[in-house]
Enzyme design. Structure first.
Site, short mmCIF file in Angstrom:
data_model
loop_
_atom_site.label_atom_id
_atom_site.label_comp_id
_atom_site.label_asym_id
_atom_site.label_seq_id
_atom_site.Cartn_x
_atom_site.Cartn_y
_atom_site.Cartn_z
N LYS A 55 17.89 -34.98 -53.46
CA LYS A 55 16.99 -36.14 -53.60
C LYS A 55 17.48 -37.12 -54.67
O LYS A 55 18.28 -36.78 -55.53
CB LYS A 55 15.56 -35.66 -53.85
CG LYS A 55 14.96 -35.14 -52.54
CD LYS A 55 13.50 -34.85 -52.60
CE LYS A 55 13.03 -34.43 -51.19
NZ LYS A 55 11.72 -33.80 -51.20
N ARG A 96 13.29 -25.58 -50.07
CA ARG A 96 13.69 -26.29 -48.84
C ARG A 96 14.98 -27.03 -49.14
O ARG A 96 14.99 -27.92 -50.00
CB ARG A 96 12.56 -27.24 -48.44
CG ARG A 96 12.83 -28.05 -47.19
CD ARG A 96 11.68 -29.01 -46.92
NE ARG A 96 11.91 -29.78 -45.71
CZ ARG A 96 12.65 -30.87 -45.64
NH1 ARG A 96 13.23 -31.35 -46.72
NH2 ARG A 96 12.81 -31.50 -44.50
N1 HH2 Z 1 11.16 -33.51 -48.26
C1 HH2 Z 1 11.58 -34.22 -47.18
C2 HH2 Z 1 11.04 -33.98 -45.91
N2 HH2 Z 1 10.10 -33.00 -45.73
N3 HH2 Z 1 8.76 -31.27 -46.61
C3 HH2 Z 1 8.33 -30.54 -47.65
N4 HH2 Z 1 7.41 -29.57 -47.49
N5 HH2 Z 1 8.81 -30.75 -48.92
C4 HH2 Z 1 9.74 -31.73 -49.18
O1 HH2 Z 1 10.12 -31.89 -50.36
C5 HH2 Z 1 10.21 -32.53 -48.08
C6 HH2 Z 1 9.69 -32.26 -46.79
C7 HH2 Z 1 12.62 -35.27 -47.34
O2 HH2 Z 1 13.90 -34.76 -47.15
P1 HH2 Z 1 14.77 -34.78 -45.79
O3 HH2 Z 1 14.11 -34.02 -44.71
O4 HH2 Z 1 16.14 -34.31 -46.10
O5 HH2 Z 1 14.90 -36.32 -45.43
P2 HH2 Z 1 14.16 -37.27 -44.41
O6 HH2 Z 1 12.72 -37.30 -44.76
O7 HH2 Z 1 14.82 -38.62 -44.64
O8 HH2 Z 1 14.37 -36.76 -43.02
#
Ligand code: HH2
Length: 299
Positions: A234, A269
């Site tokens: 992040k 995660r």
């Molecule tokens: N962070 C993201 C998405 N989903 N769910 C939970 N429970 N906790 C988190 O910290 C979280 C999440 C954001 O990361 P990512 O999936 O890599 O990116 P994007 O939202 O751009 O798909």
């Protein structure tokens, strides 16, 4: 009463009492901040799920909508279109963990009850809701299936959240707002032993607020539910590391996951599963080696 560290997810359960669960991320999206476009093709996504399970991911978190700051919502139909072939393949042949340790649970990252309903029909075990039940139908859908439910803290929506970062005490306010969402889940019939909480690192948080949430993880653990922390790659890490791009934030991500686990997080995660599994095996051993905290230190 069952242990609060046995997380029940439909016909499966994860024992989080000693071993940290690693949730591997597979975004079936064109635009996620770190892996956007890489796993949009169903065959590539399915192969990635199997690869992450083989590296030791206890859960695979499938997302079909980016929730990065400023991202625009994706329709339920489009999310289902992206997810369905992957869910069908994992239901037909679950993704295997290493050393004959069973198969990975399937989690779906969605704010939409319609998407959750279809994902559960197709065998998902967990709904990971970054809006923590903003969709009024979500609680009942999850309750009816007995699925695990991740309630993550956010304010507003991904489009608006970075305008909602005013807190007097970020940890106290995140805790209070998560408690409200637990009450909403309970009212919809979701059992306590299905619920996991998440501070939502980077969601309606400035970088220093994400750091404070990590530093004070133990206060959120005290809410009495298993805590999931998602700090992987992040942007708050980049701010500390001279502006490193997302694909060069591995060491920072490992540091954040390790700290969270030492302070009591039970699920992390992450994008980089193999490295994280090795790091958290050490972190959880250190946590377990710590003597029980006494009432107070001598003055
Ligand atoms: N962070 C993201 C998405 N989903 N769910 C939970 N429970 N906790 C988190 O910290 C979280 C999440 C954001 O990361 P990512 O999936 O890599 O990116 P994007 O939202 O751009 O798909």
């Amino acid at each position: 009463m069952s242990s609060p560290l046995l997380w029940r997810c439909r016909d499966r359960a994860l024992d989080l009492s000693v071993r940290t669960a690693v949730m591997g991320i597979v975004n079936v999206t064109p635009d996620s901040f770190s892996d956007g476009g890489r796993w949009l093709d169903p065959a590539a996504a399915i192969a990635r799920c199997r690869e992450l399970a083989a590296e030791g991911a206890d859960l695979i978190d499938l997302g079909a909508e980016s929730t990065r700051p400023g991202a625009v919502a994706v329709s339920a139909d489009e999310q289902v279109r992206r997810l369905e072939p992957v869910l069908r393949a994992l239901a037909a042949e679950p993704a295997r963990l290493p050393d004959g340790a069973g198969t990975a649970l399937v989690s779906v990252d969605t704010r939409s009850a319609a998407v959750a309903r279809r994902a559960l029909e197709l065998g998902a075990h967990v709904i990971n809701d970054v809006s923590a039940l903003d969709d009024p139908a979500m609680g009942a859908v999850v309750a009816a299936s007995g699925a695990g439910l991740v309630l993550m803290h956010m304010r507003g929506t991904p489009e608006t959240m970075q305008t909602r970062t005013a807190y007097a005490d970020v940890v106290a306010e995140v805790a209070a707002e998560l408690r409200e969402r637990v009450a909403r889940a309970s009212a919809a019939g979701v059992a306590d032993d299905r619920i996991v909480l998440d501070p939502g690192i980077g969601f309606a948080k400035a970088a220093e607020q994400s750091l404070e949430l990590l530093a004070r993880t133990a206060e959120l653990v005290a809410l009495g539910f298993p805590l999931l922390v998602g700090a992987s790659r992040k942007s708050f890490l980049s701010r500390l590391l001279g502006g490193l791009p997302a694909d060069q934030r591995l060491e920072g991500s490992l540091a954040a996951a390790t700290l969270a686990v030492v302070e009591g997080a039970r699920i992390v995660r992450v994008h980089d599963v193999a490295a994280t599994v090795r790091a958290v095996r050490v972190a959880e051993a250190v946590r377990e080696a710590r003597p029980a905290r006494g009432p107070s230190l001598p003055a």
